[in-house]
Design a protein around this motif. Sequence first.
Motif, PDB file in Angstrom:
ATOM      1  N   THR A 150       4.913 -10.271   4.853  1.00  0.00           N
ATOM      2  CA  THR A 150       3.789  -9.613   5.513  1.00  0.00           C
ATOM      3  C   THR A 150       4.158  -9.285   6.955  1.00  0.00           C
ATOM      4  O   THR A 150       4.927 -10.010   7.592  1.00  0.00           O
ATOM      5  CB  THR A 150       2.528 -10.497   5.494  1.00  0.00           C
ATOM      6  N   ARG A 152       2.274  -7.611  10.679  1.00  0.00           N
ATOM      7  CA  ARG A 152       1.050  -7.183  11.361  1.00  0.00           C
ATOM      8  C   ARG A 152       1.299  -5.819  11.986  1.00  0.00           C
ATOM      9  O   ARG A 152       2.311  -5.608  12.649  1.00  0.00           O
ATOM     10  CB  ARG A 152       0.634  -8.204  12.426  1.00  0.00           C
ATOM     11  N   GLU A 162      -2.935  -6.839   8.392  1.00  0.00           N
ATOM     12  CA  GLU A 162      -1.795  -7.438   7.718  1.00  0.00           C
ATOM     13  C   GLU A 162      -1.308  -6.473   6.630  1.00  0.00           C
ATOM     14  O   GLU A 162      -2.090  -6.022   5.792  1.00  0.00           O
ATOM     15  CB  GLU A 162      -2.184  -8.771   7.074  1.00  0.00           C
ATOM     16  N   VAL A 163      -0.037  -6.158   6.657  1.00  0.00           N
ATOM     17  CA  VAL A 163       0.555  -5.270   5.655  1.00  0.00           C
ATOM     18  C   VAL A 163       1.478  -6.100   4.770  1.00  0.00           C
ATOM     19  O   VAL A 163       2.381  -6.774   5.272  1.00  0.00           O
ATOM     20  CB  VAL A 163       1.345  -4.122   6.312  1.00  0.00           C
ATOM     21  N   ARG A 164       1.237  -6.059   3.475  1.00  0.00           N
ATOM     22  CA  ARG A 164       2.094  -6.806   2.546  1.00  0.00           C
ATOM     23  C   ARG A 164       3.286  -5.930   2.151  1.00  0.00           C
ATOM     24  O   ARG A 164       3.120  -4.817   1.651  1.00  0.00           O
ATOM     25  CB  ARG A 164       1.323  -7.204   1.288  1.00  0.00           C
ATOM     26  N   LEU A 175       3.214   2.760   1.819  1.00  0.00           N
ATOM     27  CA  LEU A 175       2.190   1.812   1.376  1.00  0.00           C
ATOM     28  C   LEU A 175       0.818   2.364   1.766  1.00  0.00           C
ATOM     29  O   LEU A 175       0.645   2.903   2.859  1.00  0.00           O
ATOM     30  CB  LEU A 175       2.402   0.443   2.018  1.00  0.00           C
ATOM     31  N   LEU A 177      -3.122   1.636   2.596  1.00  0.00           N
ATOM     32  CA  LEU A 177      -4.155   0.659   2.946  1.00  0.00           C
ATOM     33  C   LEU A 177      -5.500   1.346   2.788  1.00  0.00           C
ATOM     34  O   LEU A 177      -5.927   2.129   3.636  1.00  0.00           O
ATOM     35  CB  LEU A 177      -3.962   0.153   4.378  1.00  0.00           C
ATOM     36  N   GLN A 180      -8.654   1.958   5.543  1.00  0.00           N
ATOM     37  CA  GLN A 180      -8.216   1.576   6.883  1.00  0.00           C
ATOM     38  C   GLN A 180      -7.921   2.798   7.761  1.00  0.00           C
ATOM     39  O   GLN A 180      -7.324   2.662   8.820  1.00  0.00           O
ATOM     40  CB  GLN A 180      -6.964   0.698   6.800  1.00  0.00           C
ATOM     41  N   ILE A 195       1.316   3.748   5.362  1.00  0.00           N
ATOM     42  CA  ILE A 195       2.377   3.120   6.156  1.00  0.00           C
ATOM     43  C   ILE A 195       3.721   3.459   5.530  1.00  0.00           C
ATOM     44  O   ILE A 195       4.025   3.042   4.408  1.00  0.00           O
ATOM     45  CB  ILE A 195       2.199   1.591   6.215  1.00  0.00           C
TER      46      ILE A 195
END
Length: 305
Positions: A150, A152, A162-164, A175, A177, A180, A195
């Motif tokens: 993860t 930030r 938080e980005v997994r 990615l 989200l 968001q 992202i």
Amino acid sequence: MKDPYLVLGVARTASDDEIKKAYRALARELHPDLNPGDSKAESRFKDISAAYDFLSDTTKRAQFDAGEIDASGTPKRGAWRSRSGARPGAGAGGGFGGFGENVDDILAELFRRKQKGQDQAKAQARAKTRGGDVRHTLTISFLDAAAGGTKRVTLMSGRTVEVRIPPGSTDGQTLRLKGQGHGADDGAIPGDAFIELKVEEHSHFKRRELDVLLDLPVTVQEAVLGGKVPVPTIDGKVMVTVPPGSNSGAVLRLKGKGIAGPHGTRGDQLVTLSVVLPEDADFRALVEKWGPRHGYDPRAKAGIV
């Protein structure tokens, strides 16, 4: 009115059920509630209603079929009375005739379709005011991309999220989200944040699909005599046996030490040996003494010269 059979698109021999079925299909298609502002559809709806009303009256239909009245119910010349002796249009079932017996299910279907259209219109209206998407670039290390984890990220809105990072992520992977992105007014759905991952190069490792590649320097002694040597992997160091007589370019495969793949699988680590000569005067003198006494010609052995 036009010929009621032609208006409903049925044959003169059509049964009552066939006439009823044709009318219901056209009524669902042409009802004014489902075609707001369409004057042609409204006119057609009136025509099919009148045609169905006419043919649902058994007396009128019989008189029309016998040529005693026209499609408007007006007696034709010489046919003032029907075969039954009743004046045209005076039989039972006048007015709406059989129209009413299907009105409940027709109106229920029309209401359902109208409600569906309203729901779709509301969804479209919300989509028009949906907040905008935002895009960010996140730079991660080779090891973070391989193992996952993860991170930030501070978005343009100022929020930190938080980005997994999925194990086995690749350079350029995006990615999403959900929710968001930029917010929207009137309670509409906010946009998304996308992202894009930028994976840094590693000083030793390279990636080929799910395999990790590593060039490993070894000494002359290790190459000639063999032995155990420490080898770095993305999981940490492991001890690997170098076979005696190994040459530069020899590849050792470490099963399951590569990048994580789908369904719990992993690639391998491929270790390519590179023999490094010592910078030592004694070694040079040894080779100068050893060389003339031995017919050592690797090019001839390979058939190059």
